[in-house]
Scaffold this motif. Sequence first.
Motif, PDB file in Angstrom:
ATOM      1  N   ALA A  49       0.818  -1.223   0.000  1.00  0.00           N
ATOM      2  CA  ALA A  49       0.000   0.000   0.000  1.00  0.00           C
ATOM      3  C   ALA A  49       0.849   1.270   0.000  1.00  0.00           C
ATOM      4  CB  ALA A  49      -0.927   0.009   1.211  1.00  0.00           C
ATOM      5  N   SER A  50       1.884   1.326   0.841  1.00  0.00           N
ATOM      6  CA  SER A  50       2.672   2.560   0.947  1.00  0.00           C
ATOM      7  C   SER A  50       3.450   2.844  -0.334  1.00  0.00           C
ATOM      8  CB  SER A  50       3.624   2.476   2.138  1.00  0.00           C
ATOM      9  OG  SER A  50       4.481   1.374   2.002  1.00  0.00           O
ATOM     10  N   ALA A  51       3.740   1.813  -1.125  1.00  0.00           N
ATOM     11  CA  ALA A  51       4.476   1.998  -2.375  1.00  0.00           C
ATOM     12  C   ALA A  51       3.549   2.070  -3.585  1.00  0.00           C
ATOM     13  CB  ALA A  51       5.471   0.855  -2.554  1.00  0.00           C
ATOM     14  N   SER A  52       2.254   2.088  -3.366  1.00  0.00           N
ATOM     15  CA  SER A  52       1.289   2.082  -4.465  1.00  0.00           C
ATOM     16  C   SER A  52       1.381   3.361  -5.287  1.00  0.00           C
ATOM     17  CB  SER A  52      -0.123   1.914  -3.921  1.00  0.00           C
ATOM     18  OG  SER A  52      -1.043   1.949  -4.986  1.00  0.00           O
ATOM     19  N   THR A  53       1.376   3.199  -6.604  1.00  0.00           N
ATOM     20  CA  THR A  53       1.447   4.345  -7.503  1.00  0.00           C
ATOM     21  C   THR A  53       0.060   4.839  -7.892  1.00  0.00           C
ATOM     22  OG1 THR A  53       1.547   2.833  -9.384  1.00  0.00           O
ATOM     23  CG2 THR A  53       3.647   3.605  -8.500  1.00  0.00           C
ATOM     24  N   VAL A  54      -0.960   4.044  -7.590  1.00  0.00           N
ATOM     25  CA  VAL A  54      -2.326   4.354  -8.011  1.00  0.00           C
ATOM     26  C   VAL A  54      -3.068   5.186  -6.968  1.00  0.00           C
ATOM     27  CG1 VAL A  54      -4.510   3.334  -8.739  1.00  0.00           C
ATOM     28  CG2 VAL A  54      -2.378   2.224  -9.329  1.00  0.00           C
ATOM     29  N   LEU A  55      -2.830   4.913  -5.707  1.00  0.00           N
ATOM     30  CA  LEU A  55      -3.574   5.571  -4.631  1.00  0.00           C
ATOM     31  C   LEU A  55      -2.886   6.848  -4.168  1.00  0.00           C
ATOM     32  CD1 LEU A  55      -4.342   2.391  -2.485  1.00  0.00           C
ATOM     33  CD2 LEU A  55      -5.769   3.405  -4.249  1.00  0.00           C
ATOM     34  N   GLY A  56      -3.698   7.846  -3.800  1.00  0.00           N
ATOM     35  CA  GLY A  56      -3.170   9.095  -3.264  1.00  0.00           C
ATOM     36  C   GLY A  56      -2.734   8.921  -1.810  1.00  0.00           C
ATOM     37  N   GLU A  57      -1.980   9.865  -1.314  1.00  0.00           N
ATOM     38  CA  GLU A  57      -1.447   9.778   0.055  1.00  0.00           C
ATOM     39  C   GLU A  57      -2.553   9.718   1.110  1.00  0.00           C
ATOM     40  OE1 GLU A  57       1.702   9.250   1.102  1.00  0.00           O
ATOM     41  OE2 GLU A  57       2.139   9.046  -1.029  1.00  0.00           O
ATOM     42  N   ASP A  58      -3.608  10.525   0.927  1.00  0.00           N
ATOM     43  CA  ASP A  58      -4.707  10.511   1.905  1.00  0.00           C
ATOM     44  C   ASP A  58      -5.447   9.171   1.902  1.00  0.00           C
ATOM     45  OD1 ASP A  58      -5.531  11.154  -0.666  1.00  0.00           O
ATOM     46  OD2 ASP A  58      -7.329  12.214   0.012  1.00  0.00           O
ATOM     47  N   VAL A  59      -5.588   8.573   0.713  1.00  0.00           N
ATOM     48  CA  VAL A  59      -6.253   7.271   0.595  1.00  0.00           C
ATOM     49  C   VAL A  59      -5.391   6.196   1.256  1.00  0.00           C
ATOM     50  CG1 VAL A  59      -7.124   5.522  -1.004  1.00  0.00           C
ATOM     51  CG2 VAL A  59      -7.460   7.934  -1.507  1.00  0.00           C
ATOM     52  N   LYS A  60      -4.070   6.258   1.040  1.00  0.00           N
ATOM     53  CA  LYS A  60      -3.160   5.289   1.655  1.00  0.00           C
ATOM     54  C   LYS A  60      -3.245   5.357   3.176  1.00  0.00           C
ATOM     55  CE  LYS A  60       0.310   5.577  -1.987  1.00  0.00           C
ATOM     56  NZ  LYS A  60       1.696   5.947  -2.288  1.00  0.00           N
TER      57      LYS A  60
END
Length: 145
Positions: A49-60
């Motif tokens: 999750a923390s390295a996800s390129t699709v999700l924004g920081e707030d979503v993470k």
Amino acid sequence: MEQEIRGLRVSHRTIIPEDEIEEVFIRAAGPGGQNVNKVSTAVQLRFFASASTVLGEDVKERLLKLAGQRATKAGEILIEASRHRTQERNREDARERLVALIREALVPPAPPRKKTRPSRGAVERRLQAKKGRSDTKRMRGRVSD
């Protein structure tokens, strides 16, 4: 021509790429006879999750908070599925649970409530009602001779 992105579809706009998900098949615990000792039917799904390129920081941030015990310190989400007897069904179950978790995190939180004050009329009506109840209860007292 639009290129087809392979991955886990969360919403019409969000697709988690396959390289951000890792699946390991392990032996399931519990009843099942000899089959449970021989076949690795349970799945351990790991989403980075923390390295996800699709999700924004707030979503993470919301996702890791929602995941609770399933989130690691490294920012990964670990989902274990062993409800079903087949490897494929457990794999689908783990992916469905991850999608549900991400969908919940995608919904932004409601804005904070604005503080309001009661109107003067509402305050006066409340005080009148209290006075009326007080008078009623006072009339219930003992009758003096």
